[in-house]
Scaffold this active site. Structure first.
Site: not given
Ligand code: NDP
Length: 457
Positions: A133, A156-158, A208, A230-231, A264, A362
């Site tokens: 984001n 490790k980026h998205a 995330g 930071e969730l 977030c 959320e």
């Molecule tokens: P995720 O939380 O799934 O992804 C964020 C990062 O975490 C990515 O790099 C992802 O990589 C990684 N990740 C996710 N699960 C794991 C795991 N089990 N082990 C290791 N790495 C992991 O977010 P999404 O992109 O799917 O978005 C879904 C929701 O997350 C959003 O709708 C929002 O609610 C929330 N979000 C919150 C953010 C914030 O700023 N706090 C930012 C983005 C999302 P990979 O995709 O390869 O698993």
């Protein structure tokens, strides 16, 4: 393990570029380089670390258009916001270059020893798991203080912002960092797990979703490695009856809709005191209806597409479920017709009540939920009635009352007459399901250090 990651332009649903996943051997080589660089980094003087961060800021400031265009292409935020993000990354680099040494200098503590003091030593290599984001800011917000503290960084980026990840690594090379100091890892979740378990990684940070944070923190805990999380958030935005309505409305729309609603800290629940609820709702609805949704590279655009089709679909479903539960759509801006882009209409929901989808979950997209509060006390109760605790704001012309309410909010960051925002000078982070630990400020740079006591008798 996927063999490659393809980034898709969310404004057009067309592929931009494909990046090969790192093989196991490449991951191992990167871990080793990070480990070796960490040993050198540890004894690098603060002045040299600061000089690199200044050079990184120079590189960011020299071409904000290039970095902005890359972010916009990969995740769809309006170009002006993307350029602003690159500039904010330069700010955080300069902030820690200027203040890091002071924050991390030895602190003498008077005891019965001849000399006793606290030293802040780097931990080593930190694995940073980052979302799409704010594809530059999230990485720099962690990276600038971590590097100034003498750590090395594995990013490790998205999967959908791998181009940004590459650009960040290249920027660091351009700024004179050693090749092992900042490296990307193009890997999936299974390989993340093995990296967390690897003895060459000392700590993990993740920004995330709550689920991702739980999964990663469990794995790190099994290895007794520290984490910062930071969730998500469902930030309350309280508007009291005496608020300056013009300011509250303008800020409300900006706080909800910036970054195409995918932040977030975005205000998500607008908790409005009953006497002004209708006026506030009418004005917010009119402002949202008038937003221009479209091509994020067009300067006239307020809101671009959401970053991925599945994220847009999730938000659409949340709005449908909210309406089924009794919420009313008070505004829905137009989205471009005849496009394959992942557009979600900016929406205002009213008649939102505690316990309902739009109150509890959320909503990570351009959807504002308006909740009516009987009075200020009720507003605080509603604000705190959530699993999240990242940020919160209150609008009132009575500053003293505003500050009292800010102190009552169960959040990591509380703002009076302002939207919630991050600032390199102040700590940033949450409580409850929004995570733990802090980024930014003096607290942020001390997250990934060994706070070491030295006693000399
Ligand atoms: P995720 O939380 O799934 O992804 C964020 C990062 O975490 C990515 O790099 C992802 O990589 C990684 N990740 C996710 N699960 C794991 C795991 N089990 N082990 C290791 N790495 C992991 O977010 P999404 O992109 O799917 O978005 C879904 C929701 O997350 C959003 O709708 C929002 O609610 C929330 N979000 C919150 C953010 C914030 O700023 N706090 C930012 C983005 C999302 P990979 O995709 O390869 O698993």
């Amino acid at each position: 393990m996927p063999t490659s990651f393809t980034s898709i332009n969310p404004a057009t649903n067309t592929p931009i570029a494909t990046y090969d996943a790192h093989t196991d051997a490449e991951v191992d080589a990167r871990l080793q380089r990070a480990h070796e660089a960490a040993i050198i980094q540890k004894s690098r003087p603060f002045e040299e670390r600061a000089a690199r961060l200044h050079a990184l800021a120079d590189a960011l400031e020299s071409r904000p258009d290039e970095w902005g265009a890359l972010m916009t292409r990969e995740m769809g935020k309006p170009l002006s916001q993307a350029k602003g993000e690159a500039e904010k990354c330069a700010w955080v680099c300069r902030h820690y270059a200027e203040h890091g040494a002071d924050i991390l200098s030895h602190k003498t503590v008077e005891t019965d020893a001849q000399r006793s003091y606290v030293r802040y030593e780097p931990l080593g290599t930190v694995l940073a798991i980052m979302p799409w984001n704010y594809p530059f800011w999230q990485a720099f917000r962690f990276g600038a203080p971590a590097l100034m503290a003498g750590n090395t960084m594995l990013l490790k980026h998205a999967p959908n912002t791998m181009g940004c990840a590459e650009a960040i690594e290249q920027l660091c090379v351009e700024a004179g960092f050693d090749s092992g100091e900042v490296q990307t890892l193009r890997i999936d979740e299974d390989t993340v797990s093995s990296c967390i378990a690897d003895r060459r990684v000392q700590a993990v940070t993740l920004t995330g979703s709550v689920g991702a944070g739980q999964a990663v923190a469990q794995q790190a805990a099994a290895q007794v490695k520290p984490t910062v999380l930071e969730l998500g958030g469902s930030a309350p935005f309280i508007v009291l009856a005496d608020a300056d309505l013009d300011a509250a409305v303008d800020t409300a729309v900006q706080a909800r809709m910036q970054n195409n609603g995918q932040s977030c800290i975005a205000a998500k629940r607008f908790i409005v005191e009953a006497p002004i609820a209708d006026a506030f709702t009418e004005r917010v609805a009119a402002t949202v209806d008038a937003l221009t949704v479209g091509d994020p590279t067009d300067p006239a655009t307020d809101i671009g597409p959401m970053a991925r089709a599945d994220l847009r679909d999730t938000v659409r479903r949340q709005v449908d479920r909210a309406v089924n539960e009794g919420a009313t759509i008070a505004a829905e801006a137009e989205v471009p017709a005849d496009t394959d882009g992942f557009y979600m209409p900016p929406t205002v929901l009213t008649d939102v009540v505690p316990g309902s989808v739009a109150f509890v979950e959320e909503i990570f997209g351009p959807v504002a939920s308006i909740v009516v509060a009987a009075d200020a006390e009720d507003a605080v109760d509603l604000a705190n009635d959530t699993q999240f605790g990242l940020g919160g704001a209150v609008f009132t012309q009575n500053i003293e009352r505003g500050e009292q309410i800010a102190q009552q909010l169960e959040v990591g960051c509380a703002f009076v007459n302002s939207m919630v925002k991050s600032d390199p000078r102040l700590p940033f982070g949450g409580i409850k399901d929004s995570g733990y630990g802090r980024e930014l400020g003096a607290h942020g740079i001390r997250e990934f250090v060994n706070v070491k006591t030295v006693w000399v008798e």
